[in-house]
Scaffold this active site. Structure first.
Site, PDB file in Angstrom:
ATOM      1  N   CYS A 113       0.845  -1.191   0.000  1.00 41.78           N
ATOM      2  CA  CYS A 113       0.000   0.000   0.000  1.00 41.78           C
ATOM      3  C   CYS A 113       0.891   1.256   0.000  1.00 41.78           C
ATOM      4  CB  CYS A 113      -0.929   0.090   1.196  1.00 41.78           C
ATOM      5  SG  CYS A 113      -2.072  -1.281   1.311  1.00 41.78           S
TER       6      CYS A 113
ATOM      7  N   ARG B  47       4.072  -0.256  -4.725  1.00 42.89           N
ATOM      8  CA  ARG B  47       3.781  -0.766  -3.385  1.00 42.89           C
ATOM      9  C   ARG B  47       2.497  -1.581  -3.324  1.00 42.89           C
ATOM     10  NH1 ARG B  47       6.854   1.899   0.395  1.00 42.89           N
ATOM     11  NH2 ARG B  47       5.434   1.289   2.040  1.00 42.89           N
TER      12      ARG B  47
ATOM     13  N   TRP C 150      -2.620  -2.844  -1.669  1.00 44.68           N
ATOM     14  CA  TRP C 150      -2.230  -4.252  -1.800  1.00 44.68           C
ATOM     15  C   TRP C 150      -3.056  -4.955  -0.721  1.00 44.68           C
ATOM     16  CZ3 TRP C 150       0.003  -8.152   1.166  1.00 44.68           C
ATOM     17  CH2 TRP C 150       0.550  -9.224   0.459  1.00 44.68           C
TER      18      TRP C 150
ATOM     19  N   ASN D  74      -1.670   2.341   5.637  1.00 48.41           N
ATOM     20  CA  ASN D  74      -0.736   1.301   5.205  1.00 48.41           C
ATOM     21  C   ASN D  74      -0.327   0.551   6.464  1.00 48.41           C
ATOM     22  OD1 ASN D  74       2.794   1.419   4.324  1.00 48.41           O
ATOM     23  ND2 ASN D  74       1.385  -0.264   4.140  1.00 48.41           N
ATOM     24  N   GLY D  75      -0.618  -0.756   6.510  1.00 50.31           N
ATOM     25  CA  GLY D  75      -0.263  -1.544   7.693  1.00 50.31           C
ATOM     26  C   GLY D  75      -1.380  -2.519   8.026  1.00 50.31           C
TER      27      GLY D  75
ATOM     28  N   GLU E  88      18.568 -16.674  -7.253  1.00 52.16           N
ATOM     29  CA  GLU E  88      18.115 -15.354  -7.702  1.00 52.16           C
ATOM     30  C   GLU E  88      17.564 -15.418  -9.135  1.00 52.16           C
ATOM     31  OE1 GLU E  88      17.254 -12.707  -6.536  1.00 52.16           O
ATOM     32  OE2 GLU E  88      17.523 -11.138  -8.027  1.00 52.16           O
TER      33      GLU E  88
ATOM     34  N   LYS F 176      13.727 -14.433 -10.128  1.00 57.94           N
ATOM     35  CA  LYS F 176      13.393 -13.411 -11.138  1.00 57.94           C
ATOM     36  C   LYS F 176      12.416 -14.001 -12.158  1.00 57.94           C
ATOM     37  CE  LYS F 176      14.323 -10.461  -9.567  1.00 57.94           C
ATOM     38  NZ  LYS F 176      15.012 -10.285  -8.346  1.00 57.94           N
TER      39      LYS F 176
ATOM     40  N   GLU G 132       8.911 -14.484 -10.506  1.00 55.25           N
ATOM     41  CA  GLU G 132       8.119 -13.317 -10.116  1.00 55.25           C
ATOM     42  C   GLU G 132       7.653 -12.477 -11.275  1.00 55.25           C
ATOM     43  OE1 GLU G 132       9.898 -10.849  -7.091  1.00 55.25           O
ATOM     44  OE2 GLU G 132      11.793 -10.751  -8.102  1.00 55.25           O
TER      45      GLU G 132
ATOM     46  N   HIS H 152      19.506 -35.803  -5.341  1.00 56.82           N
ATOM     47  CA  HIS H 152      18.835 -36.183  -4.088  1.00 56.82           C
ATOM     48  C   HIS H 152      17.326 -35.939  -4.173  1.00 56.82           C
ATOM     49  CE1 HIS H 152      22.604 -37.020  -2.074  1.00 56.82           C
ATOM     50  NE2 HIS H 152      23.073 -35.924  -2.667  1.00 56.82           N
TER      51      HIS H 152
ATOM     52  N   LYS I 270       6.493  -4.076  -3.835  1.00 53.74           N
ATOM     53  CA  LYS I 270       7.945  -3.933  -3.701  1.00 53.74           C
ATOM     54  C   LYS I 270       8.405  -3.951  -2.256  1.00 53.74           C
ATOM     55  CE  LYS I 270      11.967  -1.905  -5.640  1.00 53.74           C
ATOM     56  NZ  LYS I 270      12.476  -3.182  -6.172  1.00 53.74           N
TER      57      LYS I 270
END
Ligand code: M6R
Length: 608
Positions: free
Chosen positions: A2, A27, A74, A100-101, A481, A485, A488, A504, A603
């Protein structure tokens, strides 16, 4: 998670709010809204979708006014709907706020309010705040906000308007970021600095529990006990062009291409005469550095993978016992930091809730805490003993790219510095490594010039549903990484394994439809990784190899080879990560995905 923005001044508030929300959209982007004071009324407009959808509605309604608050969401509590979108109002329309929270005790508060006859319009935790505030208000806003703080549990950054009070809006913060801005005859608030950059560079950061009244050209701030505080104004050194796409189609691509420059700025002024010098930033005396026995590095997501890369060189160049952990795990385990511990907390934003909590835990146990962050005024930067800044400039794409580069550069400098101060790394070795580190910006740029061949490779594999990424040693975190990428931004399932672990279990997944992206630079583990390639090849998986220039052997074993220039084996992550970022980018583009704002992501993860 948010984004919130607030404005009061002589400009048209809806324009300022829309501009700010566009800059905060990374956000959260499932719905957006704003409230504007217009002819004595608080007008609220909200819409499901992106800020562009809200913008159309604002234009249709011809909304105007000189004060307002805005929000891009969000979703946490309550699905994506107009009713759940912010701003939220009390039932009499006297107060309106954006949040926001997460309010953890919202169920109890809601039950109490409902029992007293309050009717709710949404499923959100946020509506509880505004309904409660309306009942606590007795004509004095500060008094009502102090009472509100006492009742709320959880995290919040809030911007609030009271219909009775013209030309001032109010802000509160606990656990979620909020920055105030001021200019001649104007006042602002926002979740992050880029929203303010078109209008002002003069900012003040609200501390935990603080309350602010923002008016035209004036910021008044109080502690959570109601004591007035004088806020220092900081001048932001980011420039507005850094927050624009320039000629690139996406922020992510622009940010990938900035990585040579990011390395140069991160190294600048920190390497002198073949030695790392961080003394002006860290001010550590040899006694303090000598007292540490343990090093805990804690982070989330891509920052965690940067920490895993650094772990390898910290173990090699220092005698510290190094432990790397995911922040959401570290904070709940018996991690035993103490006065012998240097705690390093890696966070691009400096606002990730789990990383902040992990830092507070380590600090309470006596650790000396260092933040490695890109945001100077972030909560993390303000709470630790010391800060090592990335100097990557603002990163807008939700997928972290250039900040990963900045993080590994800063962490390598830290490793060299600690190695020198603890006398575990010779001057000759430091000198040799730095010589090559200073060549890396150029080598990153050479790698970027090979983008076309990576785009072609993505074209051949864009229809695949699953990928396996493999790497050994320092290339294992790069495999992690690279897979993150791809997941996402292109929504392709990708798993990353330490190459030696493949047999394994994950080898069971291999078949001709599952390509194996193997990170195999010319290093001491090359032959071991080559054996793993044979094992995957025997299961008829296509092998995509990320290898070093001049390695002819690999062409015999791989279906396709992506190449990076040679560098020292401890430094290969600086180069091998770049083609994987470009591969994910082009896969996402070919698959028609929303690259800068991937679905479900935000983000900055400011809730637990
Ligand atoms: O701001 P931080 O570095 O603390 O963020 C950590 C993660 O949320 C972040 O790296 C996330 O994994 C990104 N989506 C990666 O691209």
């Amino acid at each position: 998670m948010c984004g919130i923005v607030g404005y009061v001044g002589m400009r048209n508030a809806p324009d300022v709010l829309l501009e700010g929300l566009k800059r905060l959209e990374y956000r959260g982007y499932d719905s957006a809204g704003m409230a504007v004071r217009s002819a004595g009324r608080l007008e609220v407009i909200k819409e499901v979708g992106k800020v562009a959808d809200l913008e159309r509605l604002v234009a249709e309604r011809q909304l105007e006014g000189s004060q307002g608050i805005g929000h891009t969401r969000w979703a946490t509590h309550g699905g994506v709907s107009v009713d759940n979108a912010h701003p939220h109002c009390d039932d009499c329309g006297n107060f309106v706020l954006v949040h926001n929270g997460i309010i953890e005790n919202y169920m109890d508060l809601r039950e109490e309010l409902e029992a007293s006859g309050v009717q709710f319009c949404s499923e959100t935790d946020t509506e509880v705040i505004v309904q409660l505030l309306a009942r606590l208000y007795r004509g004095d806003m500060l008094e009502a906000l102090l009472k509100l703080i006492e009742k709320l549990r959880g995290s919040y950054a809030l911007a609030i308007m009271n219909r009775e009070i013209e030309d001032t809006f109010y802000c509160l913060r606990k656990g979620s970021p909020l920055v105030l801005g001021v200019a001649d005859g104007e006042g602002f608030c926002a979740s992050d600095v880029p929203a303010l950059l078109p209008y002002t560079r003069q900012v003040a950061y609200l501390e935990e529990g603080e309350i602010a009244a923002v008016s035209k050209g004036l910021l008044q701030v109080w502690t959570s006990e109601g004591v007035a505080v004088e806020k220092a104004i900081s001048i932001i050194d980011w420039d507005i062009s850094m927050t624009e796409k320039a000629a690139y189609p996406h922020f992510m691509l622009k940010e990938i291409h900035e990585q040579g420059a990011v390395l140069r700025t991160t190294l600048k002024g920190r390497v002198e005469n073949g030695r790392v010098d961080l003394s002006s930033e860290l001010g550590w005396d040899p006694e303090l550095v000598g007292s540490w026995k343990k090093l805990h590095i804690v982070a989330c997501g891509t920052s965690f993978y940067a920490a895993l890369v650094a772990e390898r060189v910290l173990e090699k160049w220092t005698d510290l016992e190094v432990k790397v952990d995911i922040a959401s795990e570290y904070r709940y385990r018996h991690s035993r930091a103490d006065a012998d511990t240097l705690g390093v907390f890696v966070s691009q934003s400096g606002e990730t809730a789990d990383t902040l909590a992990a830092q507070r835990l380590a600090r309470s146990q006596g650790a000396h805490c260092l933040a490695v962050t890109n945001v100077r005024g972030s909560t993390l930067a303000r709470e630790v003993h010391d800060v090592l800044l990335l100097k990557a400039g603002p990163e807008i794409g939700v997928a972290a790219t250039k900040t990963f580069m900045g993080q590994i550069a800063a962490l390598y400098l830290l490793a060299l510095y600690l190695g020198r101060m603890r006398e575990t790394l010779t001057a000759a070795e430091e000198n040799r490594l730095l010589d090559e580190i200073l060549r890396l910006p150029y080598k990153v740029e050479v790698t970027l010039e090979r983008e076309e061949s990576i785009r072609e490779l993505a074209g051949k594999y864009a229809d695949r549903k699953d990928f396996l990424f493999l790497g050994r040693g320092i290339s294992f975190p790069i495999a992690l990484e690279g897979a993150l990428k791809l997941k996402e931004i292109s929504y392709v399932h990708a798993e990353a394994y330490a190459a030696g672990e493949m047999k394994h279990g994950p080898i069971a997944l291999l078949e001709p439809a599952v390509p194996v992206m193997t990170i195999i630079p010319r290093d001491g583990l090359y032959e071991k990784t080559l054996s793993n390639i044979q094992e995957a090849k025997a299961r008829r998986s296509p092998i995509l190899a990320l290898a070093t220039d001049g390695d002819d052997l690999i062409t015999k074993h791989a279906s396709a080879v992506i190449r990076v220039p040679w560098t020292d084996e401890d430094l290969t992550p600086f180069l091998t990560v770049v083609p994987l970022q470009l591969f994910a980018y082009h896969m996402a583009k070919l698959r028609g995905c929303e690259i800068d704002q991937p679905r479900n992501l935000a983000k900055s993860v400011t809730v637990e």
